[in-house]
Design an enzyme around this catalytic site. Structure first.
Site, mmCIF file in Angstrom:
data_model
loop_
_atom_site.group_PDB
_atom_site.id
_atom_site.type_symbol
_atom_site.label_atom_id
_atom_site.label_comp_id
_atom_site.label_asym_id
_atom_site.label_seq_id
_atom_site.Cartn_x
_atom_site.Cartn_y
_atom_site.Cartn_z
ATOM 1 N N CYS A 136 27.174 -19.147 -4.544
ATOM 2 C CA CYS A 136 27.652 -17.862 -4.029
ATOM 3 C C CYS A 136 28.676 -18.103 -2.933
ATOM 4 O O CYS A 136 28.478 -18.964 -2.075
ATOM 5 C CB CYS A 136 26.471 -17.060 -3.484
ATOM 6 S SG CYS A 136 26.910 -15.437 -2.857
ATOM 7 N N HIS A 179 24.131 -11.239 -10.724
ATOM 8 C CA HIS A 179 24.300 -11.819 -9.393
ATOM 9 C C HIS A 179 25.030 -10.829 -8.480
ATOM 10 O O HIS A 179 24.596 -10.574 -7.355
ATOM 11 C CB HIS A 179 25.092 -13.126 -9.515
ATOM 12 C CG HIS A 179 25.397 -13.784 -8.210
ATOM 13 N ND1 HIS A 179 24.756 -14.924 -7.792
ATOM 14 C CD2 HIS A 179 26.281 -13.463 -7.226
ATOM 15 C CE1 HIS A 179 25.233 -15.276 -6.601
ATOM 16 N NE2 HIS A 179 26.167 -14.400 -6.239
ATOM 17 N N GLU A 180 26.124 -10.253 -8.975
ATOM 18 C CA GLU A 180 26.919 -9.332 -8.155
ATOM 19 C C GLU A 180 26.172 -8.021 -7.893
ATOM 20 O O GLU A 180 26.247 -7.467 -6.786
ATOM 21 C CB GLU A 180 28.283 -9.074 -8.795
ATOM 22 C CG GLU A 180 29.150 -10.307 -8.985
ATOM 23 C CD GLU A 180 29.285 -11.208 -7.768
ATOM 24 O OE1 GLU A 180 29.215 -10.700 -6.624
ATOM 25 O OE2 GLU A 180 29.442 -12.428 -7.944
ATOM 26 N N HIS A 183 23.853 -8.212 -4.989
ATOM 27 C CA HIS A 183 24.500 -8.032 -3.686
ATOM 28 C C HIS A 183 24.480 -6.565 -3.263
ATOM 29 O O HIS A 183 24.366 -6.259 -2.079
ATOM 30 C CB HIS A 183 25.953 -8.514 -3.732
ATOM 31 C CG HIS A 183 26.119 -9.976 -3.543
ATOM 32 N ND1 HIS A 183 25.786 -10.633 -2.370
ATOM 33 C CD2 HIS A 183 26.611 -10.930 -4.372
ATOM 34 C CE1 HIS A 183 26.058 -11.914 -2.495
ATOM 35 N NE2 HIS A 183 26.559 -12.129 -3.699
#
Length: 193
Positions: A136, A179-180, A183
């Site tokens: 990341c 993954h994004e 966030h």
């Protein structure tokens, strides 16, 4: 800094910067900066980590049609593709914008373009999670193995039509989206190791 202190800072950041129906003055300052790229927030700075651990809010239709959104989308792609970053995805919180927006490299499309997705959410997952390596931009110098689905469905706002669009994504691109999207919930991949 203690976890409870980080949570308090994250709550304050959320209250004062991300709950607006319009771009906040802080968001406008970041978006309208002179640079073509944006500063990437990391866990190495306690204040930046607090923001990274905050929830993101939606982008309204008026905001989607604004010059600020166009600049933000362009600068997010420029940031993630810059030689100093060289990533495959980036989310709003990583550049100090607590909004539900991500830029993702589409390895599943011809030319592997970067595309920006406002108001993104994962609506369905298919099959079983598969472990794979991750890193990341906000957690420099570290890598780890995280289990992710290889087949997902996403929903996002089309900035042109302002309508919700649903798309099925597979393979490594599906991993990037997960993954994004984490966030946007204040979750880092290291939380899943």
């Amino acid at each position: 800094m203690t976890p409870s202190r980080l949570r308090l800072i994250a709550l304050m950041v959320l209250i004062f910067s991300g709950c607006s129906e319009n771009w906040t003055s802080g968001e406008k300052r970041i978006i309208n900066s002179v640079s073509d790229t944006l500063h990437v927030y990391t866990v190495e700075d306690p204040g930046e980590e607090a923001l990274l651990r905050s929830l993101s809010t939606s982008i309204t239709p008026d905001m989607l049609q604004s010059e600020e959104y166009r600049k933000l989308a362009s600068k997010m792609v420029a940031t993630v593709t810059s030689p100093s970053q060289d990533g495959v995805g980036i989310a709003g919180p990583q550049v100090g914008i607590l909004r539900r927006v991500v830029a993702v490299q589409r390895f599943d499309k011809c030319g592997e373009p970067f595309e920006v997705y406002p108001n993104i959410s994962i609506t369905k997952v298919f099959g079983e999670p598969v472990p794979g390596p991750e890193g990341c931009l906000s957690v420099p110098g570290r890598r780890g193995e995280v289990s992710r689905w290889q087949d997902i469905e996403i929903c996002y706002s089309n900035p042109e039509t302002l309508k919700d669009t649903t798309e099925r994504i597979t393979g490594f691109t599906a991993v990037i989206f997960q993954h994004e999207c984490d966030h946007l919930l204040g979750i880092l991949y290291t939380d899943k190791l």
